[in-house]
Design an enzyme around this catalytic site. Structure first.
Site, short mmCIF file in Angstrom:
data_model
loop_
_atom_site.label_atom_id
_atom_site.label_comp_id
_atom_site.label_asym_id
_atom_site.label_seq_id
_atom_site.Cartn_x
_atom_site.Cartn_y
_atom_site.Cartn_z
N SER A 150 40.81 39.25 29.26
CA SER A 150 41.56 37.99 29.00
C SER A 150 42.79 38.20 28.14
O SER A 150 43.19 37.31 27.40
CB SER A 150 40.62 36.95 28.36
OG SER A 150 39.46 36.83 29.16
N ALA A 154 45.34 42.71 33.54
CA ALA A 154 45.16 42.89 34.99
C ALA A 154 46.49 42.71 35.74
O ALA A 154 46.84 43.56 36.58
CB ALA A 154 44.10 41.94 35.53
N LEU A 392 35.15 49.61 50.14
CA LEU A 392 34.04 50.16 49.33
C LEU A 392 33.85 49.38 48.03
O LEU A 392 34.82 48.83 47.52
CB LEU A 392 34.33 51.63 49.02
CG LEU A 392 34.53 52.48 50.30
CD1 LEU A 392 35.03 53.85 49.92
CD2 LEU A 392 33.24 52.53 51.09
C1 LIG Z 1 52.23 46.57 48.45
C2 LIG Z 1 51.05 47.09 47.52
C3 LIG Z 1 50.33 45.93 46.66
C4 LIG Z 1 49.18 46.51 45.83
C5 LIG Z 1 48.55 45.41 44.98
C6 LIG Z 1 47.79 44.37 45.85
C7 LIG Z 1 47.03 43.35 44.98
C8 LIG Z 1 45.78 43.97 44.34
C9 LIG Z 1 45.05 42.96 43.44
C10 LIG Z 1 43.88 43.58 42.73
C11 LIG Z 1 42.70 43.79 43.65
C12 LIG Z 1 41.51 44.43 42.95
C13 LIG Z 1 40.40 44.67 43.94
C14 LIG Z 1 39.19 45.32 43.32
O1 LIG Z 1 39.30 46.16 42.44
C15 LIG Z 1 37.80 44.84 43.77
S1 LIG Z 1 37.40 43.27 42.92
C16 LIG Z 1 36.66 43.91 41.44
C17 LIG Z 1 37.54 43.66 40.24
N1 LIG Z 1 36.95 44.26 39.04
C18 LIG Z 1 35.94 43.68 38.36
O2 LIG Z 1 35.50 42.60 38.67
C19 LIG Z 1 35.39 44.50 37.20
C20 LIG Z 1 35.00 43.64 36.02
N2 LIG Z 1 36.10 42.79 35.61
C21 LIG Z 1 37.21 43.30 35.00
O3 LIG Z 1 37.37 44.49 34.77
C22 LIG Z 1 38.31 42.30 34.64
O4 LIG Z 1 37.74 41.02 34.58
C23 LIG Z 1 39.48 42.28 35.65
C24 LIG Z 1 40.23 43.61 35.53
C25 LIG Z 1 38.96 42.10 37.08
C26 LIG Z 1 40.43 41.13 35.30
O5 LIG Z 1 40.86 41.29 33.97
P1 LIG Z 1 40.66 40.09 32.91
O6 LIG Z 1 40.81 40.67 31.56
O7 LIG Z 1 39.42 39.36 33.26
O8 LIG Z 1 41.88 39.07 33.25
P2 LIG Z 1 43.39 39.22 32.71
O9 LIG Z 1 43.75 40.63 32.51
O10 LIG Z 1 43.56 38.30 31.56
O11 LIG Z 1 44.23 38.68 33.97
C27 LIG Z 1 43.92 37.40 34.53
C28 LIG Z 1 44.59 37.38 35.87
O12 LIG Z 1 43.97 38.38 36.72
C29 LIG Z 1 43.50 37.74 37.92
N3 LIG Z 1 42.30 38.43 38.41
C30 LIG Z 1 41.05 38.39 37.89
N4 LIG Z 1 40.21 39.13 38.61
C31 LIG Z 1 40.94 39.66 39.63
C32 LIG Z 1 40.62 40.51 40.75
N5 LIG Z 1 39.37 40.96 40.96
N6 LIG Z 1 41.61 40.84 41.62
C33 LIG Z 1 42.88 40.37 41.44
N7 LIG Z 1 43.24 39.55 40.40
C34 LIG Z 1 42.28 39.21 39.52
C35 LIG Z 1 43.21 36.31 37.51
O13 LIG Z 1 43.17 35.49 38.67
C36 LIG Z 1 44.41 36.03 36.57
O14 LIG Z 1 45.56 35.80 37.35
P3 LIG Z 1 46.06 34.27 37.57
O15 LIG Z 1 46.43 33.71 36.19
O16 LIG Z 1 47.22 34.36 38.51
O17 LIG Z 1 44.86 33.54 38.20
C1 LIG Z 2 33.64 45.62 47.87
N1 LIG Z 2 34.14 46.24 46.61
C2 LIG Z 2 35.55 45.83 46.36
C3 LIG Z 2 33.27 46.07 45.45
C4 LIG Z 2 33.13 44.66 44.97
N2 LIG Z 2 33.97 44.06 44.11
N3 LIG Z 2 33.53 42.76 43.88
C5 LIG Z 2 32.38 42.55 44.62
C6 LIG Z 2 31.54 41.45 44.76
C7 LIG Z 2 30.44 41.55 45.62
C8 LIG Z 2 30.21 42.75 46.34
C9 LIG Z 2 29.08 42.87 47.26
C10 LIG Z 2 29.31 43.27 48.58
C11 LIG Z 2 28.26 43.42 49.46
C12 LIG Z 2 26.94 43.16 49.01
F1 LIG Z 2 25.92 43.27 49.86
C13 LIG Z 2 26.69 42.77 47.67
C14 LIG Z 2 27.77 42.62 46.81
O1 LIG Z 2 27.63 42.23 45.50
C15 LIG Z 2 26.33 41.77 45.12
C16 LIG Z 2 26.45 41.29 43.69
N4 LIG Z 2 26.60 42.46 42.83
C17 LIG Z 2 27.74 42.77 42.23
C18 LIG Z 2 27.45 43.90 41.48
N5 LIG Z 2 26.15 44.24 41.69
C19 LIG Z 2 25.64 43.34 42.55
C20 LIG Z 2 31.03 43.84 46.19
C21 LIG Z 2 32.11 43.74 45.33
#
Ligand SMILES: CCCCCCCCCCCCCC(=O)CSCCNC(=O)CCNC(=O)[C@H](O)C(C)(C)COP(=O)(O)OP(=O)(O)OC[C@H]1O[C@@H](n2cnc3c(N)ncnc32)[C@H](O)[C@@H]1OP(=O)(O)O
Ligand SMILES: CN(C)Cc1n[nH]c2ccc(-c3ccc(F)cc3OCCn3ccnc3)cc12
Length: 392
Positions: A150, A154, A392
């Site tokens: 927060s 990100a 993945l």
């Molecule tokens: C042409 C090439 C382009 C390449 C880039 C493409 C795009 C790639 C995009 C990335 C794809 C990743 C795919 C992927 O890895 C798979 S999804 C898994 C993401 N990781 C996790 O959930 C791990 C645990 N959480 C964290 O580490 C933090 O909560 C993260 C780092 C998630 C956010 O850190 P934080 O400390 O909780 O938050 P702030 O830093 O304060 O930032 C808040 C802002 O971040 C937005 N946010 C939150 N979660 C997000 C998410 N999963 N995607 C995109 N955006 C996300 C949120 O909407 C807000 O923006 P807004 O104010 O506009 O709403």
């Molecule tokens: C895809 N890849 C980007 C990782 C990833 N990011 N965010 C997620 C949210 C759901 C799933 C997911 C995808 C398929 C599935 F059968 C279960 C899942 O999550 C269960 C809940 N959970 C989360 C952690 N441990 C258990 C993956 C992801």
């Protein structure tokens, strides 16, 4: 959730919530490429205490640091009972596909202690969107240490990986997330098939059904010891050309799908111990390869259970059936996974998966997985069955 403001995402070339239903907007790239000389040459600014580091995943030490950051700070389920525990060998597999860029493996560390506190990655992939084959970055492993959440880190991570992708003249990306952002191209449901119901109930992943005893539950999910399909065997290197043909033909039916050539198939689908398993059906008569199934290995750490520390999960990857009924093929995949001591077999309702989920005793998961494209607009969201892409 549509009322929510997205201060960062409203500045990005992605479908915006306000544009939902606006069919006058053309499908395709939202912004045109900029000349490489106009792409920002230097990294984005980080808060003073931190510095960028390009993570050399080949280095045992760096790979271990990335592994530890993710093990302690990556995705948890909604009830914070489990956290993904990607292994080091899995990370090396996921991050070094054909044509990968080390510069797209991006870390943030504390200048003084050198501690890794954030991570984001991209890998190149050819993705077909309808009839358009686009080289994209698949973005994954975005992670900020729990103590630094927060603080708007990100958006900086995302802008930096975008900058580095632009430097390679790539202008689109694909990613998935459990959170709703502007704007999903599809929203999928995940499903779980119990293989070790006793352990799943013990760790709180599943609950004993009403009017069900434990022994009745164990019996309900019991599987045979051996697969039933004649010619069902592990994929080997010499199968790559045939599997590539089979997969390319199968994936051509989906609106959005990965475009795999033989090099990609060799990397992504040749069995790798503890990372990815793939099987095929070779007709005993004609020796033709008629079917294929695969799953990857992604354990989850069990948070706060006395008896177990990890859940061994298999995730359905790419499956093709042309002769063997998909139901029978996937049941053989379950049989193999059980024999290899997996606790649960997970699957998304993408491709033709929803045709077997209920019949093979999968139960619906408690969340959704949203698919996104960056700088590419789709006029309408896709049904999960129109997706031929598993990230993945
Ligand atoms: C042409 C090439 C382009 C390449 C880039 C493409 C795009 C790639 C995009 C990335 C794809 C990743 C795919 C992927 O890895 C798979 S999804 C898994 C993401 N990781 C996790 O959930 C791990 C645990 N959480 C964290 O580490 C933090 O909560 C993260 C780092 C998630 C956010 O850190 P934080 O400390 O909780 O938050 P702030 O830093 O304060 O930032 C808040 C802002 O971040 C937005 N946010 C939150 N979660 C997000 C998410 N999963 N995607 C995109 N955006 C996300 C949120 O909407 C807000 O923006 P807004 O104010 O506009 O709403
Ligand atoms: C895809 N890849 C980007 C990782 C990833 N990011 N965010 C997620 C949210 C759901 C799933 C997911 C995808 C398929 C599935 F059968 C279960 C899942 O999550 C269960 C809940 N959970 C989360 C952690 N441990 C258990 C993956 C992801």
């Amino acid at each position: 959730v549509l009322g929510k403001t997205h201060k960062f995402w409203e500045t990005q070339p992605v479908g915006q919530f306000k544009d939902i239903g606006n069919t006058s907007l053309a499908e395709g790239p939202i912004e045109q490429p900029t000349p490489l000389s106009e792409v920002k040459q230097e990294p984005y600014n980080l808060p003073n205490l931190y510095e960028w580091i390009t993570c050399d995943i080949d280095s045992e030490e760096m790979c271990m640091e990335v592994y530890k950051l993710l093990t302690n700070n990556y995705v948890e389920d909604d009830e914070n009972m489990f956290r993904f525990n990607y292994s080091k060998e899995f990370l090396r597999w996921a991050l070094r596909p054909p044509g990968y860029f080390k510069s797209w493996h991006i870390g943030v560390r504390v200048k003084s202690s050198k501690k890794l506190v954030a991570f984001i990655t991209g890998v190149p992939a050819r993705i077909r969107v309808r009839d358009d084959i686009v080289t994209m970055a698949e973005i994954n492993f975005l992670c900020v240490h729990k103590k630094l959440r927060s603080k708007r880190l990100a958006p900086v991570m995302i802008k930096e990986v975008t900058r580095r992708v632009h430097l390679e003249n790539i202008w689109q990306a694909a990613y998935t997330a459990g959170v709703v952002l502007p704007t999903p191209i599809s929203t999928c449901q995940y499903w779980h098939r119990s293989l070790n119901p006793k352990k799943l109930i013990d760790v709180g992943f599943s609950r004993l059904g009403a009017r069900m005893t434990m022994s009745r539950t164990i019996k309900l999910y019991k599987l045979p010891d051996s697969t039933v399909t004649p010619g069902f065997r592990q994929m080997e290197l010499h199968d790559v050309p045939a599997v590539t043909r089979l997969l390319r033909n199968y994936l051509s039916q989906f609106a959005v799908a990965v475009d795999l050539d033989e090099n990609d198939v060799e990397h992504w689908l040749l069995p790798t111990e503890n990372v990815v398993d793939s099987y095929l059906v070779e007709s005993p008569e004609t020796h033709e390869i008629t079917d294929f199934c695969s799953f990857y290995t992604l354990p989850s750490t069990v948070l706060g259970n006395q008896n177990y520390s990890t859940l061994k999960a298999a995730y359905s990857y790419y499956n093709v059936s042309t002769k063997t009924p998909l139901l029978q093929l996937m049941n053989d995949a379950l049989i193999v996974a059980k024999r290899k001591d997996y606790d649960v077999f997970n699957a998304l309702d993408v491709m033709q998966n929803e045709t077997f989920l209920k019949e093979l005793k999968f139960g619906p998961g408690d969340g959704k997985l949203h698919y996104y494209l960056y700088n590419y607009r789709l006029r309408n969201p896709l049904k999960p069955a129109e997706l031929g892409l598993v990230l993945l």
